[in-house]
Design a protein around this motif. Structure first.
Motif, PDB file in Angstrom:
ATOM      1  N   ARG B 105      45.608 -29.012  -0.432  1.00 55.83           N
ATOM      2  CA  ARG B 105      44.873 -27.945   0.553  1.00 55.83           C
ATOM      3  C   ARG B 105      43.899 -28.552   1.408  1.00 55.83           C
ATOM      4  N   PHE B 109      43.703 -28.317   5.042  1.00 54.10           N
ATOM      5  CA  PHE B 109      42.249 -27.847   5.795  1.00 54.10           C
ATOM      6  C   PHE B 109      41.963 -28.953   7.218  1.00 54.10           C
ATOM      7  N   HIS B 113      41.659 -28.513  10.906  1.00 63.67           N
ATOM      8  CA  HIS B 113      40.527 -28.761  11.824  1.00 63.67           C
ATOM      9  C   HIS B 113      40.439 -29.798  12.710  1.00 63.67           C
ATOM     10  N   LYS B 276      33.243 -23.351   7.756  1.00 69.71           N
ATOM     11  CA  LYS B 276      34.544 -23.410   7.830  1.00 69.71           C
ATOM     12  C   LYS B 276      35.377 -23.662   6.510  1.00 69.71           C
ATOM     13  N   ARG B 279      34.802 -20.414   4.333  1.00 69.23           N
ATOM     14  CA  ARG B 279      35.810 -19.463   5.183  1.00 69.23           C
ATOM     15  C   ARG B 279      37.252 -19.745   4.357  1.00 69.23           C
ATOM     16  N   HIS B 280      37.415 -20.780   4.201  1.00 71.20           N
ATOM     17  CA  HIS B 280      39.073 -21.132   3.763  1.00 71.20           C
ATOM     18  C   HIS B 280      39.038 -20.895   2.652  1.00 71.20           C
ATOM     19  N   ASP B 284      37.058 -14.584   4.315  1.00 74.87           N
ATOM     20  CA  ASP B 284      37.117 -14.721   5.911  1.00 74.87           C
ATOM     21  C   ASP B 284      35.532 -14.349   6.437  1.00 74.87           C
ATOM     22  N   LYS B 325      41.347 -13.855   0.276  1.00 77.54           N
ATOM     23  CA  LYS B 325      42.111 -14.262   1.121  1.00 77.54           C
ATOM     24  C   LYS B 325      43.355 -14.124   1.337  1.00 77.54           C
ATOM     25  N   THR B 328      48.137 -17.967   4.358  1.00 78.91           N
ATOM     26  CA  THR B 328      48.774 -18.189   5.396  1.00 78.91           C
ATOM     27  C   THR B 328      50.242 -18.400   5.164  1.00 78.91           C
ATOM     28  N   ASP B 374      41.999 -18.926  10.374  1.00 79.08           N
ATOM     29  CA  ASP B 374      41.768 -18.826   9.232  1.00 79.08           C
ATOM     30  C   ASP B 374      41.259 -17.553   8.863  1.00 79.08           C
TER      31      ASP B 374
END
Lengths: 423, 447
Positions: B105, B109, B113, B276, B279-280, B284, B325, B328, B374
């Protein structure tokens, strides 16, 4: 986790209305179907009781992501500074499709030139959103929110437009593409569609899924919208090969396929009235080319897409406005790599039978060194919101005060342009 | 089965099978910490049959692109495509079988990025996978500054954001030819990789950084030496350049290394990266306290990503509210395969790659240098959700029959699934539909 007996009882009651007429033992499967139809149909078609007559005007917004070079798309060859300023990237006055003493359309704009000559296409030049930095992502945010600065609002301006036209009509707005762009996101209903290459799933399964989404508001809403769109579009997609369309939509010419489908649906009596299309690939930092090349290929794609849209719309084209817009223009001078970097003002296209076309609308700022914004970009003289406000005013009769309060809050300084459409 | 096990497996990882969940359940946090402390680079990833493993090998084998006839071009396109497919297959297989999904993960990420994308850049097709293996993965638990330097000196990034052809206007080459700056990479370093768009830089800073990294390019095939990154002083804009109020004196390539190292340690970078990450992994809308906690660790450790990763495990906000979340498509597809305990030989890689393409999340195909969005808003649309539901149904019809779907649900998403989900899985007209429903359920679509 134990199952709750009362849930099962509640479901039994919900199914009664439909199942009581059936005879004998009800199979579990029939029972589920009965209850599901009842439970989901009211969710899937909340707009059935809609009384208001739908607008017959169509608005299509084409978002050109990456920053289209407005000086290459609509060439100001008549500006004395143009050729020297653009250097390697200058197009010769003979190669462009001349539309005035000052401007010419890029040579690949065959369909759009034709529209221009028929009075169905206008260019608004030297325009920009109020955003003056050079980030794609913030600039697109401002473009789609219809705001002064990034992240000013939660919802996109077309979402607010749905609320202003008819918030109960969940068939009003449709994003043609894999995802729903920010411009349509928000509390008002809108759908999204792209051809699917996956095998069809039976109704039984869909009903179960609808059940499981009842307690997840976001998934429930998106799923119901998707079912509604499937229902609405199933007859339009008859005879189409979904898999083939899915493949085409992902190819290099995908935009043309998607534009053609958009037009077909927009032409349907119960089809959407607002639609979005997206085309990327405009971020031409290197070797962008002139008559041919990377940028010309993308401009050609836009042109073919516009042609496909018009063709598939048929008579509905006469009731249509297409706005093709980008987040910012590019540097007026080429960079060191025969490309252009992020700039400020650019060009917007208005097309469709409703457009009072055959015009380049601008307050031309000039291309002399001192005329350029920060000495590098085409200077913006028209706020992009003035254009979209003018379109919405003419198309839907939304007054300037409504536009200022409900669609573009804080846009008072960007006065609505008048006379953009034939009304 | 505890909620903590679900959270470790899903909010930090890529989902787990029922049997793996039992192992995680013994000590969820230890299971995560161990992944950080024992991290090694997986051998799955560099299993390339053509033997062209590194970017240098691939570029060398491609030869001089300008002197190719049509046949050679076709051959090269096919070879690039083959390498790309194999890289994707290795990446997917590794994600499905790895015992360290938290590490994977983090790789996803950081790769996102520092996005490179093959869209519109066919040259990158063959070297997008090696980029991730060379510039991203070795630094996941190293220094952020080292990752940044590896990224900015990698041929893939130099190509993707055009720096390879950026020429200092008064450099030797710039004076002789009509060539100049390309500010694309410099802008995105400031906006997307380090400070963030509100991090306090100006257009002048963009131009300065662009000048500082002129000459960072790829060695032309005609020049002697190893292919790949090349510092070419004749392209470099000479002199001192001022960036964020500090003057960087002329030191050739070192000028850029110093500037980038400073950017990596800038407080705005710490804030931007922390935001970030939170958030991930959390939600959100990143909670301010969690951002502050990560930001502090980033600053105090000098951008030590091992310390930062360990700090994520300790964030109370991750453990408090699951399902905030929306997965994806990549996370969703991988976690589906992990749910079925798919082994190396059970995965039809062709189908999985096609699935990822259908769901619009094939590796290295982001639409912009900002990478994949994201947020739920970006991934949850009517069309995208319908695609997922159809995919769930299709997959459930094709997997080896995994047994009682209710049991599977209880042992994997049980702690967070609502009563409706379990009820309707138990009532599904067939076991396969039950499995499909499990995959489609909110508790599985979210994490």
């Amino acid at each position: 986790m134990a199952m709750k007996e009362e849930d099962i009882m509640n479901d039994a009651k919900a199914g009664e209305g439909i199942t009581e007429c059936c005879e004998g033992n009800l199979s579990r499967r029939r029972f589920i179907q009965g209850s599901m139809i009842l439970a989901t149909s009211s969710l899937i078609f909340p707009g059935l009781a809609m009384a208001k007559a739908r607008t017959d005007k169509r608005l299509v917004v084409v978002i050109l992501r990456g920053g289209m070079d407005g000086l290459a798309a609509v060439v100001p060859f008549g500006d004395k500074s143009y050729a020297a300023l653009r250097g390697d990237l200058a197009l010769s006055p003979d190669s462009v499709r001349r539309i005035s003493e000052m401007f010419g359309l890029h040579p690949v704009f065959e369909n759009m030139h034709d529209m221009y000559q028929k009075g169905e296409l206008s260019v608004v030049h030297a325009t920009a959103t109020p955003y003056r930095q050079r980030s794609h992502f913030d600039a697109q945010n401002v473009l789609e929110l219809g705001s002064k600065a990034p992240n000013d609002f939660k919802d996109g301006w077309m979402n607010r437009l749905v609320r202003a036209i008819d918030n109960r009509d969940n068939k009003l707005a449709l994003a043609i593409g894999q995802t729903k762009p920010l411009i349509l996101r928000g509390d008002s209903p809108s759908g999204s569609w792209a051809p699917s290459a996956l095998p069809d799933t039976g109704d039984d399964f869909m009903e179960l899924v609808a059940r499981v989404y009842q307690n997840d508001p976001a998934m429930k809403r998106n799923f119901n919208d998707a079912l509604m769109i499937q229902d609405q579009t199933s007859h339009m997609m008859e005879g189409e090969n979904d898999k083939k369309l899915a493949r085409q939509s992902r190819s290099g010419q995908g935009f043309v396929t998607m534009a053609g489908i958009a037009g077909k649906w927009l032409s349907e009596p119960d089809g959407p009235r607002l639609a979005t299309l997206e085309l990327g690939g405009w971020d031409t930092h290197a070797q962008q080319g002139t008559e041919g090349g990377r940028l010309a290929n993308n401009l050609s794609l836009l042109d073919k897409g516009m042609g496909a849209l018009k063709e598939s719309m048929g008579a509905a084209w006469d009731k249509t406005v297409v706005i093709a817009m980008t987040e910012f223009g590019r540097t007026a001078k080429p960079n060191g790599d025969r490309g252009t970097d992020h700039g400020t003002a650019g060009a917007v296209f208005l097309a469709g039978g409703m457009v009072k076309g055959g015009r380049v609308i601008c307050e031309w700022p000039g291309l002399k060194e001192g005329d350029l914004y920060q000495g590098r970009d085409l200077n913006p003289t028209i706020d992009l919101r003035s254009i979209t406000k003018g379109v919405l005013n003419d198309l839907y009769g939304l007054s300037p005060s409504t536009l200022n309060s409900d669609i573009y809050p804080g846009s008072e300084t960007a006065r609505s342009m008048t006379g953009l459409l034939r009304i | 089965m505890t909620k903590d096990a679900y959270i470790a497996a899903n909010r930090f990882g890529l989902g787990a099978s029922a049997s793996e969940m039992k192992i995680i359940d013994r000590a969820p946090k230890d299971w995560l910490r161990k992944q950080v402390s024992q991290s090694t680079l997986s051998s799955e990833l560099s299993n390339i049959s053509s033997g062209l493993k590194s970017t240098v090998d691939i570029i060398t084998a491609s030869g001089d692109l300008r002197n190719l006839d049509n046949d050679a071009k076709k051959k090269l396109v096919k070879q690039s495509r083959d390498i790309y497919l194999q890289e994707m297959q290795n990446r997917v297989t590794n994600a499905v079988v790895t015992d360290a999904p938290f590490v994977e993960r983090l790789a996803l990420f950081w790769s996102n990025h520092f996005t490179v994308s093959i869209r519109g850049k066919p040259f990158l097709t063959s070297i997008a996978g090696s980029y991730e293996r060379e510039a991203i993965r070795p630094h996941i638990f190293g220094k952020f500054s080292d990752m940044l330097l590896a990224v900015v000196q990698h041929p893939s990034m130099l190509t993707y954001l055009d720096n390879k052809s950026s020429v200092g206007p008064t450099s030797k080459l710039g004076q002789r030819r009509d060539k100049g700056l390309n500010e694309n990479l410099a802008r995105e370093i400031l906006e997307l990789h380090t400070l963030g768009v509100n991090g306090g830089y100006t257009q002048d800073d963009v131009i300065s950084l662009a000048k500082i990294i002129t000459g960072w390019t790829i060695k032309p095939p005609k020049m002697p030496g190893e292919a790949g990154f090349w510092y070419f002083s004749r392209m470099h804009e000479p002199g001192a350049h001022r960036l964020l109020g500090k003057s960087y004196s002329e030191k050739g390539q070192k000028q850029g290394i110093e500037a980038l190292t400073d950017l990596a340690h800038h407080p705005s970078t710490a804030r931007f990266i922390a935001t970030k990450l939170v958030r991930h992994f959390v939600s959100d809308d990143p909670p301010a306290q969690a951002v502050k906690a990560i930001e502090r660790v980033f600053i105090q450790s000098g951008g030590d990503l091992k310390a930062v990763s360990l700090a994520l495990i300790e964030l109370p906000q991750i453990w408090q509210r699951p399902l905030t979340k929306f997965k994806t498509p990549y996370e969703f597809v991988i976690s589906s395969l992990r749910l079925f305990d798919a082994g190396n030989n059970d995965v039809d890689l062709d189908k999985i790659i096609k699935s990822l393409t259908l769901l619009d999340h094939a590796p290295y195909t982001a639409l912009s240098p900002a990478g994949w969005d994201d947020s739920e808003d970006a991934w949850l649309s009517p069309n995208a959700l319908m695609n997922r539901v159809e995919w769930c149904h299709a997959v459930a019809q094709s997997v080896a029959y995994p047994g009682n779907p209710l049991e599977l649900a209880q042992n994997t998403i049980g702690p967070v699934a609502n009563a409706d989900t379990l009820l309707w899985i138990s009532r599904a007209p067939s076991g396969r539909d039950g499995v499909g429903l499990l995959l489609a359920s909110p508790a599985f679509q979210r994490r």
